[in-house]
Design a protein around this motif. Structure first.
Motif, mmCIF file in Angstrom:
data_model
loop_
_atom_site.group_PDB
_atom_site.id
_atom_site.type_symbol
_atom_site.label_atom_id
_atom_site.label_comp_id
_atom_site.label_asym_id
_atom_site.label_seq_id
_atom_site.Cartn_x
_atom_site.Cartn_y
_atom_site.Cartn_z
ATOM 1 N N ILE A 1 0.834 -1.204 0.000
ATOM 2 C CA ILE A 1 0.000 0.000 0.000
ATOM 3 C C ILE A 1 0.868 1.253 0.000
ATOM 4 N N GLY A 2 1.959 1.207 0.765
ATOM 5 C CA GLY A 2 2.860 2.351 0.799
ATOM 6 C C GLY A 2 3.416 2.688 -0.568
ATOM 7 N N ALA A 3 3.788 1.673 -1.333
ATOM 8 C CA ALA A 3 4.318 1.905 -2.676
ATOM 9 C C ALA A 3 3.267 2.547 -3.569
ATOM 10 N N GLN A 4 2.030 2.083 -3.476
ATOM 11 C CA GLN A 4 0.965 2.655 -4.296
ATOM 12 C C GLN A 4 0.691 4.103 -3.909
ATOM 13 N N LEU A 5 0.671 4.377 -2.620
ATOM 14 C CA LEU A 5 0.418 5.751 -2.167
ATOM 15 C C LEU A 5 1.536 6.692 -2.605
ATOM 16 N N ILE A 6 2.774 6.254 -2.431
ATOM 17 C CA ILE A 6 3.911 7.128 -2.730
ATOM 18 C C ILE A 6 4.032 7.368 -4.232
ATOM 19 N N THR A 7 3.913 6.316 -5.038
ATOM 20 C CA THR A 7 4.038 6.523 -6.482
ATOM 21 C C THR A 7 2.903 7.386 -7.010
ATOM 22 N N HIS A 8 1.703 7.182 -6.500
ATOM 23 C CA HIS A 8 0.580 8.020 -6.934
ATOM 24 C C HIS A 8 0.835 9.484 -6.590
ATOM 25 N N GLU A 9 1.348 9.724 -5.386
ATOM 26 C CA GLU A 9 1.580 11.096 -4.941
ATOM 27 C C GLU A 9 2.759 11.739 -5.670
ATOM 28 N N ARG A 10 3.895 11.027 -5.741
ATOM 29 C CA ARG A 10 5.096 11.623 -6.305
ATOM 30 C C ARG A 10 5.002 11.774 -7.826
ATOM 31 N N ASN A 11 4.286 10.882 -8.499
ATOM 32 C CA ASN A 11 4.203 10.963 -9.947
ATOM 33 C C ASN A 11 3.524 12.236 -10.419
ATOM 34 N N ARG A 12 2.703 12.815 -9.572
ATOM 35 C CA ARG A 12 2.048 14.071 -9.956
ATOM 36 C C ARG A 12 3.049 15.214 -10.062
ATOM 37 N N PHE A 13 4.200 15.059 -9.396
ATOM 38 C CA PHE A 13 5.166 16.153 -9.365
ATOM 39 C C PHE A 13 6.301 15.986 -10.370
ATOM 40 N N ALA A 14 6.379 14.816 -11.002
ATOM 41 C CA ALA A 14 7.469 14.581 -11.947
ATOM 42 C C ALA A 14 7.400 15.541 -13.124
#
Length: 341
Positions: free
Chosen positions: A265-278
């Motif tokens: 779940i942590g991986a899904q949350l972090i990638t979803h959040e950080r990908n918006r800023f790439a």
């Protein structure tokens, strides 16, 4: 507020806050887990995501597990030693580029197909689809598990000569990150010889003239200073760079169900959040290159169409080997995407 405006607003708010993961900050008694990346940790989409994931796990698993993040190839380069280290249990997390995993997952070569996606936000739609899981499914056959997918951005070409047409750098040698036949076919059309080099070796080989050009995202080009030893960066946006966040299936299977869920779940949350800023990080990097007297060539619509036309045969040639249905799904998702609203 449309989606692009929201991305930029959120990114502007979030970027000054840097995540931290101190390799010496684990407490006595905690099981240390190592995360290796080849990029800088701060100011780069992959490094930032890795740090954020470490912070998440270290907070949720405090007292049990501690994730240490190592950047700039300090532990492993993105080569076979990295994959073997994960299988051996010496390394627990890594995020090699899609280009590095095509030997394990042929479908990863979809991101080397030129002009398949209209832009980085269109790619995000694909990364959030069920179709992307087919790459992780192929990786599982070799003992790896894909926790999520970290976004960077679109590749640009750079060279010791300004490039406005596909043939402008004919006769040169360009660094490539993998032995992908798709990339080789693209460079062959341009009259360029590929040379495989590790990410950490690119700057020195550009500086000494061993290679005369390369392809990368604005974030990579700026962070590693590639533009400093190139005549110009040509804004082609021809292919995409992203990173599957990998662990070993052996490690996941060693965890009880509740603990495993925290990591997944942590991986899904972090990638979803950080990908918006790439997207914003790459825009900032593009601007930083120009402000530091680097040259970024923006192509006219006619010039861009010439690049698209030149590379069109590559899609037809490699669509079957990547997976015709898989590629068609990406084409449908790209066409239906409306990332600016």
């Amino acid at each position: 507020m449309n989606r692009l405006t929201k991305y930029l607003t959120l990114a502007a708010m979030a970027l000054p806050v840097a995540a931290t993961a101190d390799p010496t900050g684990c407490d006595t008694g905690e099981e240390v887990l190592k995360f290796s990346v080849v990029t800088a940790l701060q100011g780069h989409p992959k490094g930032e995501a890795a740090l954020a994931y470490a912070d998440y796990i270290n907070a949720e698993m405090d007292g049990r597990y501690c994730v240490e993040v190592y950047g700039r190839s300090e532990l492993y380069p993105d080569d076979e030693t990295l994959f073997q280290a994960m299988l051996d249990g010496d390394l627990h997390f890594a995020a090699p580029s899609f280009a590095k995993i095509s030997g394990y997952a042929a479908k990863a070569d979809i991101f080397n197909l030129p002009f398949l996606f209209d832009g980085p936000l269109h790619v995000l739609e694909f990364l959030q689809s069920e179709e992307i899981n087919q790459i992780g499914d192929q990786m599982s056959d070799d003992g790896f598990a894909a926790l999520g997918y970290i976004s960077n951005g679109m590749r640009q070409f750079s060279s010791t000569v300004p490039m406005r047409r596909p043939g402008d750098a004919e006769g040169q040698t360009f660094r490539v990150s993998s032995s992908s036949p798709v990339t080789a076919a693209v460079l062959d059309i341009m009259g360029i010889t590929p040379m495989k080099l590790k990410f950490s070796e690119v700057y020195d080989n550009l500086a000494n003239g061993t290679v005369q050009g390369q392809e990368n995202t604005f974030a990579n080009i700026q962070k590693m200073g590639f533009y400093e030893v190139q005549a110009a960066v040509t804004e082609t946006n021809h292919t995409y760079i992203g990173y599957p966040m990998l662990t070993s299936q052996r490690f996941l299977d060693s965890l009880d169900a509740e603990t495993r869920a925290v990591f997944l779940i942590g991986a899904q949350l972090i990638t979803h959040e950080r990908n918006r800023f790439a997207f914003e990080l790459n825009q900032i990097s593009r601007r930083s290159i120009i402000e530091d007297d680097g040259v970024v060539l923006a192509l006219s619509p006619a010039e861009m169409q010439a690049w698209r036309d030149a590379f069109a045969p590559v899609l037809d040639e490699f669509k079957p080997s990547v997976g015709a249905e898989f590629v068609d799904a990406a084409i449908r998702i790209n066409a239906a995407a409306d990332p600016y609203n």
